[in-house]
Scaffold this motif. Structure first.
Motif, PDB file in Angstrom:
ATOM      1  N   LEU A 320     -32.584 -45.845  39.081  1.00 15.60           N
ATOM      2  CA  LEU A 320     -31.550 -44.889  39.466  1.00 15.60           C
ATOM      3  C   LEU A 320     -30.162 -45.267  38.978  1.00 15.60           C
ATOM      4  O   LEU A 320     -29.207 -44.528  39.206  1.00 15.60           O
ATOM      5  N   SER A 361     -30.727 -51.950  36.387  1.00  8.95           N
ATOM      6  CA  SER A 361     -30.840 -52.208  37.818  1.00  8.95           C
ATOM      7  C   SER A 361     -32.295 -52.492  38.158  1.00  8.95           C
ATOM      8  O   SER A 361     -33.186 -51.765  37.728  1.00  8.95           O
ATOM      9  N   ALA A 363     -33.180 -52.429  41.306  1.00 10.85           N
ATOM     10  CA  ALA A 363     -33.198 -52.021  42.715  1.00 10.85           C
ATOM     11  C   ALA A 363     -34.529 -51.407  43.120  1.00 10.85           C
ATOM     12  O   ALA A 363     -35.027 -51.655  44.224  1.00 10.85           O
ATOM     13  N   PHE A 430     -33.884 -50.400  50.008  1.00 10.88           N
ATOM     14  CA  PHE A 430     -33.241 -49.945  48.784  1.00 10.88           C
ATOM     15  C   PHE A 430     -31.726 -50.046  48.907  1.00 10.88           C
ATOM     16  O   PHE A 430     -31.130 -49.515  49.833  1.00 10.88           O
ATOM     17  N   GLU A 431     -31.141 -50.740  47.937  1.00  8.61           N
ATOM     18  CA  GLU A 431     -29.688 -50.792  47.823  1.00  8.61           C
ATOM     19  C   GLU A 431     -29.308 -50.042  46.562  1.00  8.61           C
ATOM     20  O   GLU A 431     -29.641 -50.470  45.460  1.00  8.61           O
ATOM     21  N   ARG A 432     -28.630 -48.928  46.726  1.00  8.03           N
ATOM     22  CA  ARG A 432     -28.319 -48.094  45.557  1.00  8.03           C
ATOM     23  C   ARG A 432     -27.389 -48.859  44.602  1.00  8.03           C
ATOM     24  O   ARG A 432     -26.370 -49.377  45.026  1.00  8.03           O
ATOM     25  N   GLU A 434     -24.604 -49.696  41.907  1.00  2.00           N
ATOM     26  CA  GLU A 434     -23.345 -49.072  41.539  1.00  2.00           C
ATOM     27  C   GLU A 434     -23.410 -48.591  40.103  1.00  2.00           C
ATOM     28  O   GLU A 434     -24.131 -49.114  39.285  1.00  2.00           O
ATOM     29  N   THR A 435     -22.665 -47.553  39.769  1.00  2.00           N
ATOM     30  CA  THR A 435     -22.672 -46.983  38.435  1.00  2.00           C
ATOM     31  C   THR A 435     -22.328 -48.046  37.417  1.00  2.00           C
ATOM     32  O   THR A 435     -21.336 -48.768  37.564  1.00  2.00           O
TER      33      THR A 435
END
Length: 437
Positions: A320, A361, A363, A430-432, A434-435
């Motif tokens: 993501l 990522s 994640a 889940f840790e989203r 960062e962009t």
């Protein structure tokens, strides 16, 4: 097994008291004619045969040669080394090929070794491509190796950890042969060009030294590829008026062809190349990723295998952080499936570049791993009643569905209603990302 049963298998080794030299047949391939006759001619592999190595010390001290597995890429001198070791140690050389031999031939070789041993002759049993032997065939060697009836040297291009059974492997030392250096192969080529009997000197080849160096590099450590390419190029070059043959770089490149790609779809190198591609993508190195992609494609890898690996990485290592990564990878896989190769290399290249340059990522992978760990330790935890469907009136009566809140009608349910088992209330997996991270 009596002597008559083995007659014909090893007759060439009868009573001469010496091992046969490589054939002097002028029609034999150059790589065979130039096979080293002495350890002094043998190129490279100082870690295996050098003064400080186990094998080197045993030969120099006239000690007992250990049974060994020689593991290395094609053209690095495994068969030659085994033959030279036998000669240097005074052992009779009995060769078998795992491609053409089975338990019957192994037992015949061991019987022959016993016969020779009674006459005071020790035997080195060489098995080429030993990884092709199944468990029963490998097991047939165990007793003879353990009792010292034979000194076994097996040659393999595959990782012996996977291809040689543990019982046999425990009785052998593993020696890793590395690809020959450019200097080693250049020296081999120079000798082939100038040797009057076994080489190509009689054809009067003329090749610029820098071109020879280029061929040595193209061969990528495989002396057989280098010699075969050289021979084909020289033979394909018509002689000039003075009888000489001026061999060009283009002639060598044409003779080399696909041989430059040391690739086997089922071999370990297949997975090594794929691993290099994935790790380069994960490290956001687009140039390295394109290089390993090209090595796979030009070597003949299944493009759908590559596409599947890209799809996995798009989720495992990007996820993501850039949801379009999976779209790019899936589209490349679909296009390759529809149009095939060679045109399929373009969507594969595009997806490779996109994935390499996309933010990374882990994640998704971490989230699933954490959830799976809890699932394993709470596997008997019942599903909360309010999350169960009340399909029958009995199920409704015992509380199925009781307390469930429909989030579209009750937005507060998103925060107030837990959907995990009670023992895991509040657990975060889940840790989203960062962009860009």
């Amino acid at each position: 097994m009596n002597r008559d049963a083995t007659r014909g298998l090893f007759d060439e080794f009868e009573d001469e008291g010496r091992d046969p030299e490589p054939a002097d047949d002028p029609n034999a391939p150059l790589a065979e004619r130039m096979r080293p006759r002495t350890l002094a001619e043998y190129a490279g592999q100082s870690r295996v045969i050098g003064p400080g190595s186990l094998l080197g010390r045993a030969l120099r001290a006239e000690g007992r040669i250990p049974s060994m597995i020689l593991w290395g890429p094609p053209g690095t001198g495994k068969t030659t080394l085994a033959r030279l070791v036998a000669a240097a140690a005074g052992l009779r050389f009995l060769p078998l090929s795992a491609v053409f031999s089975g338990v019957k031939e192994v037992r015949a070789a061991i019987d022959e070794a016993k016969r020779l041993s009674r006459r005071g002759t020790r035997v080195l049993l060489f098995i080429d491509e030993i990884h092709r032997f199944n468990k029963a065939q490998q097991d047939a060697l165990l007793h003879a190796v353990e009792q010292g009836t034979v000194t076994l040297i097996g040659a393999t291009t595959e990782n012996p950890s996977f291809e040689v059974n543990a019982a046999l492997l425990s009785r052998c030392r593993v020696a890793v042969l590395e690809p020959l250096s450019r200097d080693d192969i250049a020296a081999i080529l120079d000798r082939a060009l100038t040797h009057p009997e076994r080489g190509l000197a009689g054809l009067a080849p003329r090749i610029d030294a820098e071109v020879v160096r280029k061929l040595a590099g193209w061969a990528e450590g495989d002396a057989r590829v280098a010699l075969t390419t050289l021979e084909q190029a020289v033979l394909a070059t018509p002689p000039a008026a003075d009888g000489s043959r001026v061999v060009t770089e283009q002639a060598l490149a044409e003779a080399l062809g696909q041989a430059r790609y040391a690739y086997d779809r089922q071999g370990e190198n297949h997975y090594n190349l794929a691993s290099a591609l994935i790790k380069s993508l994960r490290n956001s190195d687009a140039d390295a990723a394109l290089y390993w992609l090209a090595r796979l494609i030009e070597g003949g890898a299944d493009p759908l295998f590559i596409a599947r690996r890209l799809c996995i990485l798009a989720s495992e290592d990007i996820g993501l952080a850039d949801p379009q990564a999976m779209v790019q990878a899936a589209a490349a896989a679909q296009i390759v499936h529809q149009i095939g190769m060679p045109e399929g290399l373009y969507p594969l290249s595009q997806a490779t570049i996109y994935l390499a340059t996309a933010p990374k990522s882990g994640a998704v992978k971490k989230a699933y791993a954490a959830a799976a760990a809890d699932a394993s330790t709470t596997a008997r935890e019942p599903v909360p009643l309010h999350l169960r469907n009340a399909v029958t009136s009995l199920m409704k009566d015992v509380g199925y569905g009781q307390g469930y809140r429909y989030v579209h009608d009750d937005p507060a349910a998103r925060e107030e209603m837990t959907c995990l088992p009670e023992s895991l209330r509040g657990r975060r997996y889940f840790e989203r990302p960062e962009t860009g991270g």
